[in-house]
Design a protein around this motif. Structure first.
Motif, short mmCIF file in Angstrom:
data_model
loop_
_atom_site.label_atom_id
_atom_site.label_comp_id
_atom_site.label_asym_id
_atom_site.label_seq_id
_atom_site.Cartn_x
_atom_site.Cartn_y
_atom_site.Cartn_z
N ARG A 13 0.97 -1.11 0.00
CA ARG A 13 -0.12 0.20 0.56
C ARG A 13 1.07 1.06 -0.23
O ARG A 13 2.35 1.55 0.62
CB ARG A 13 -1.33 0.51 1.27
N ASP A 14 0.66 2.39 -1.42
CA ASP A 14 0.55 3.55 -1.11
C ASP A 14 0.45 4.53 -0.53
O ASP A 14 -1.20 4.70 -1.01
CB ASP A 14 1.52 3.87 -2.28
N GLU A 15 0.66 5.64 0.78
CA GLU A 15 -0.79 6.16 1.91
C GLU A 15 -0.45 6.91 1.01
O GLU A 15 -1.28 8.42 1.73
CB GLU A 15 0.18 6.25 2.89
N LYS A 16 0.20 7.77 0.09
CA LYS A 16 -0.21 8.98 -0.70
C LYS A 16 -0.83 8.99 -1.60
O LYS A 16 -2.07 8.97 -1.79
CB LYS A 16 1.40 8.97 -1.39
N HIS A 160 -10.77 13.28 -9.82
CA HIS A 160 -10.18 14.81 -10.12
C HIS A 160 -8.74 14.49 -9.82
O HIS A 160 -7.95 16.21 -9.85
CB HIS A 160 -10.62 15.30 -9.42
N GLU A 161 -7.85 13.24 -9.42
CA GLU A 161 -6.60 13.51 -9.72
C GLU A 161 -6.06 13.73 -8.13
O GLU A 161 -5.08 14.66 -7.37
CB GLU A 161 -5.99 13.61 -10.75
N GLY A 162 -6.81 13.88 -7.28
CA GLY A 162 -6.40 13.93 -5.47
C GLY A 162 -5.60 13.03 -4.78
O GLY A 162 -5.93 12.31 -5.78
N ASN A 163 -5.54 13.38 -3.80
CA ASN A 163 -4.75 11.66 -3.40
C ASN A 163 -5.24 11.97 -1.97
O ASN A 163 -6.70 12.27 -1.02
CB ASN A 163 -3.28 11.94 -3.35
N TRP A 164 -5.30 9.96 -0.84
CA TRP A 164 -5.82 9.78 0.33
C TRP A 164 -5.74 10.96 1.03
O TRP A 164 -6.45 11.06 1.82
CB TRP A 164 -5.32 8.54 0.37
N ILE A 165 -4.02 11.57 0.77
CA ILE A 165 -4.13 12.06 2.21
C ILE A 165 -4.50 13.31 3.12
O ILE A 165 -5.64 13.81 3.32
CB ILE A 165 -2.40 12.50 1.75
N GLY A 192 -4.33 24.39 1.42
CA GLY A 192 -4.75 23.40 3.23
C GLY A 192 -5.23 22.90 3.45
O GLY A 192 -4.62 22.21 4.79
N ASN A 193 -5.80 22.16 3.03
CA ASN A 193 -6.25 20.13 2.79
C ASN A 193 -5.56 19.30 2.40
O ASN A 193 -5.81 17.86 2.04
CB ASN A 193 -7.24 20.37 3.33
N GLY A 194 -4.18 19.76 1.72
CA GLY A 194 -4.08 18.47 1.26
C GLY A 194 -3.89 18.88 -1.07
O GLY A 194 -3.72 17.78 -1.21
N TYR A 629 4.35 11.47 16.98
CA TYR A 629 3.92 10.48 16.58
C TYR A 629 3.09 11.40 15.14
O TYR A 629 1.99 11.70 15.74
CB TYR A 629 3.32 9.67 17.70
N LEU A 630 3.68 10.31 14.56
CA LEU A 630 2.67 11.30 13.22
C LEU A 630 1.80 10.31 12.54
O LEU A 630 2.26 9.46 12.16
CB LEU A 630 3.88 11.83 11.89
N THR A 631 0.78 10.67 12.30
CA THR A 631 -0.48 9.79 12.00
C THR A 631 0.01 10.13 10.15
O THR A 631 0.56 10.69 9.92
CB THR A 631 -1.85 10.15 12.51
N ARG A 632 -1.24 8.89 9.66
CA ARG A 632 -0.98 8.89 8.48
C ARG A 632 -1.09 10.47 7.23
O ARG A 632 -0.86 10.61 6.40
CB ARG A 632 -2.30 8.17 7.63
N ASP A 633 -2.09 10.76 7.67
CA ASP A 633 -1.96 12.15 7.17
C ASP A 633 -0.94 13.15 7.11
O ASP A 633 -1.30 15.02 6.45
CB ASP A 633 -3.61 12.52 7.75
N LEU A 634 0.27 12.39 8.22
CA LEU A 634 1.57 13.79 7.98
C LEU A 634 1.71 13.47 7.74
O LEU A 634 3.37 14.00 7.94
CB LEU A 634 1.07 13.98 9.79
#
Length: 720
Positions: A13-16, A160-165, A192-194, A629-634
């Motif tokens: 899995r690629d988290e990005k 629209h080519e956005g990402n999971w983050i 501002g939100n990815g 501690y960095l969650t997956r969205d960081l």
């Protein structure tokens, strides 16, 4: 063809991007199963847990490992009573028994993901099934609704080519309103939100926005000014601000042009923009403008409230006795900075005695005022650690210092709740100070204190916007002591001698065991030399003793490519957790660097550490003095640090530096100077033919747009 079944396990899995390869157990045979009875699927999906019932569809393709299903659609789905009961009694939920789940399905049907989204269904569930109370029912519904909401938003962004983050960040910021808010206000919600401007532009066009809509123009203006700040500028001349604006919108989804007259009017009306007129029009982000105005105000306040200190020349002798040193020449002149409070600067290159002078000034000040408070700080954790080691006193990051400020002082500045408990404040690595950081720091310093800034003007300016040290030194408003003579104990260092040569544009560098240059005809050869020297010098027990630096991120000999190759050498993949994010992967014991400031979690741009844990929910990084501690969205906030950019190395010092020097356009004298002065004991330069000498001959990076120097004088004249 659609296939019902159960998610078994994640293979990759690629988290990005959310690209996932997983095994899926179909409810009925399809003829494409492997010998374990599973289907291998590939697609961009949510991070499902084992046991999640799904309905998948796509196209089959043949591979070396058998048939694989490339997904075209994937959604949560319970297809019969057995699958519904199995899902409800899985580890996804708590507090529901098999009997309760069975009764619930028999009364409401097996389509769990449909009926649990019906408004007010919680009350119905608790009434129909005696063993399910209202709290359990709410928990069930919230989890199902969250899962469906994530998938719907992710599917929309994927189109629209956005990402999971971005999906995670939007849900965190807007909750169940994320998708509706994104459709109604794509720019305000997404940026501002990815999501970058391009993705928001695609969404806006799909939603029927006009190319010259107010929201689009305002978003492009703010994006342009963010880009300007990322280049180190505090402001932009109006003509350059307009050029940045047009470059952003021209790469968007609309073909229509926006007249410059409308753009300039929109700049003037933007609530987050300030335009100053004078000899030329200066365009600021409001936050940058306020920071520059506040910085100038507090510099002038500290200068205006300066008072004489109880200094006499005998303190130099006292400092020499305490520090076991002999001060001479300009070093003795440094003690004049203790004659009055306000702001003072000590500047000089390596080997000129900045550290020795600071230790002496601290000893002298302590003799003058035994009961007064001294505080030491620096912009980064590693710089603060170095300051503490060199002075034998506690030092902390500026951010940490501001968090810990005391309320002992009765004098409060407007807008401030507490001032620093510091009569003498020493700020090391002042070349790294951004305009926002110096503004925050000086606003917390009480009048009558002495602020002593230490830095090297020949280094690169700060990563963030501003050129504070340069502006202070050349303002003629603060006391400055320039240390230029390399002292005897440092004169034998090839690193220091060569740094002086580079500073003066001289090409005849001294090469010996302490300072090596290895040449290659291309970047592949540079990378090979870097890896060979890492194998020779790197000690895994002391991972921060040897650091690879590079001037650029891209290219075969840039930061990104070298990090991949060095990770494979130093920390190769073994069985165990690995987090994949885009073209990067993180493993336990990886050396990493933080790329942005997060005041809530307590990490800052340039902090370096080691990954010590990877779980399904976070990645833990051990920094100098704490674990974050960095969650997956960081994951945008972190990168590998086997190789870092020269800019990111500022404020740090390493026994060994290995410098990759491809022949790129961005080479300059202060870039090379900054890189080699990070080393204490050894420098190895892996250079493309001619790159080192082109860097020495190249002028330094152009001046940044900053008005701090002039603003200090302007504010002073207004006060007068």
């Amino acid at each position: 063809m659609t296939i019902p079944g159960v998610y078994e396990k994640t293979i990759f899995r690629d988290e990005k991007t959310a690209d996932t390869i997983f095994s899926f157990r179909p409810a009925k045979p399809t003829g494409y199963e492997n010998r374990f009875g599973s289907i291998i699927c590939l697609g961009r999906i949510l991070p499902y847990e084992a046991g999640m019932p799904l309905l998948v569809g796509g196209k089959w393709k043949e591979s070396d490992r058998g048939h694989q299903l490339t997904l075209e659609n994937c959604r949560e789905h319970t297809w019969d009573e057995v699958s519904a009961i199995g899902y409800l009694t899985s580890g996804t939920f708590t507090g529901i028994s098999y009997a309760a789940a069975r009764e619930l399905v028999q009364k409401l049907g097996y389509d769990v993901f449909r009926f649990m989204q019906i408004p007010g269904i919680e009350k119905t569930m608790s009434k129909l099934v005696r063993k399910i109370n209202i709290e359990t029912a709410k928990n069930l519904c919230e989890k199902v609704q969250e899962q469906v909401l994530q998938r719907e938003l992710h599917d929309y962004l994927e189109r629209h080519e956005g990402n999971w983050i971005a999906t995670q960040r939007l849900l965190k910021a807007f909750g169940s309103d994320a998708l509706s808010s994104l459709k109604a206000h794509p720019y305000d919600t997404g940026i501002g939100n990815g999501l970058d401007f391009k993705v928001c532009d695609r969404i806006a066009k799909a939603q029927g926005f006009h190319a010259a809509s107010s929201e689009r123009i305002m978003a492009a203006i703010k994006t342009a000014m963010w880009r300007n700040s990322s280049r180190g500028n505090v402001y932009a001349p109006m003509n350059e601000a307009c050029k940045l604006f047009h470059s952003i919108v021209s790469n968007g989804s609309f073909t229509e042009d926006i007249p410059t007259s409308i753009v300039m009017q929109s700049f003037a009306e933007h609530p987050d923009i300030v335009i100053e007129t004078g000899f030329d029009e200066r365009v600021y982000l409001k936050t940058m403008y306020e920071a520059e105005v506040e910085a100038a105000k507090h510099i002038n306040r500290l200068i205006a409230t300066a008072k004489p200190l109880q200094y006499d020349d005998s303190l130099i002798y006292h400092a020499e006795q305490v520090c076991n040193l002999k001060y001479a020449g300009k070093q003795r002149k440094c003690f004049d900075l203790l004659k009055q409070s306000g702001i003072a600067v000590i500047t000089g290159g390596p080997g000129t005695g900045k550290t020795s002078c600071v230790s002496g000034l601290l000893a002298a000040y302590e003799k003058m005022y035994p009961t007064k408070t001294i505080q030491l700080c620096a912009p980064t954790g590693r710089a603060a650690q170095r300051l503490a080691e060199s002075t034998g006193r506690e030092a902390m990051t500026i951010h940490r210092l501001l968090e810990c400020r005391s309320v002992k002082s009765n004098t409060k500045l407007k807008g401030e709740t507490a001032l620093l408990d510091a009569d003498l404040l020493v700020v090391d690595e002042a070349s790294m100070l951004s305009i926002t950081l110096i503004s925050s720091l000086l606003s917390a310093v009480r009048s009558g204190s002495l602020v002593l800034m230490i830095g090297d003007t020949n280094q690169l300016p700060s990563v963030d916007a501003g050129d504070v040290l340069h502006d202070l030194i050349y303002s003629d408003r603060v006391q400055v002591c320039r240390l230029q003579e390399v002292h005897r104990q440092a004169a034998g260092s090839s690193i220091i001698n060569n740094s002086e040569m580079i500073n003066h544009g001289l090409l005849e560098l001294c090469e010996n065991e302490q300072f090596e240059i290895e040449y290659s005809g291309d970047q592949v050869g540079i990378a090979e030399n870097v890896i060979a020297n890492v194998k020779r010098l790197y000690n895994p027990k002391r991972p921060f003793d040897t650091q690879v630096l590079a001037p650029v991120y891209m290219k075969d000999a840039g930061v990104s490519a070298l990090n991949k190759q060095l990770q494979a050498v130093i920390n190769p993949k073994v069985d165990g957790n690995e987090l994949r994010y885009g073209n990067k992967s993180f493993r336990v014991n990886d050396k990493v660097i933080l790329l942005s400031n997060n005041y809530h979690l307590g990490y800052f741009n340039g902090d370096m550490g080691l990954v010590n844990e990877i779980t399904g929910s976070y990645l833990a990084v051990k920094l100098t003095d704490r674990t974050v501690y960095l969650t997956r969205d960081l994951m945008e906030d972190i990168d590998l640090a086997y190789c870092i950019s020269i800019h990111k190395s500022q404020g740090s010092e390493f026994p060994n530096v290995i410098l990759s020097m491809p022949g790129v356009r961005s080479l300059s004298r202060n870039l090379l100077y900054t890189a080699i002065t990070r080393a204490k004991e050894k420098v190895v330069i892996a250079s493309e033919y001619g790159a080192v000498f082109r860097a020495i001959q190249a002028s330094n990076f152009g001046r940044r747009y900053s008005y701090l120097q002039k603003r200090m004088t302007t504010q002073l004249s207004k006060c007068a």
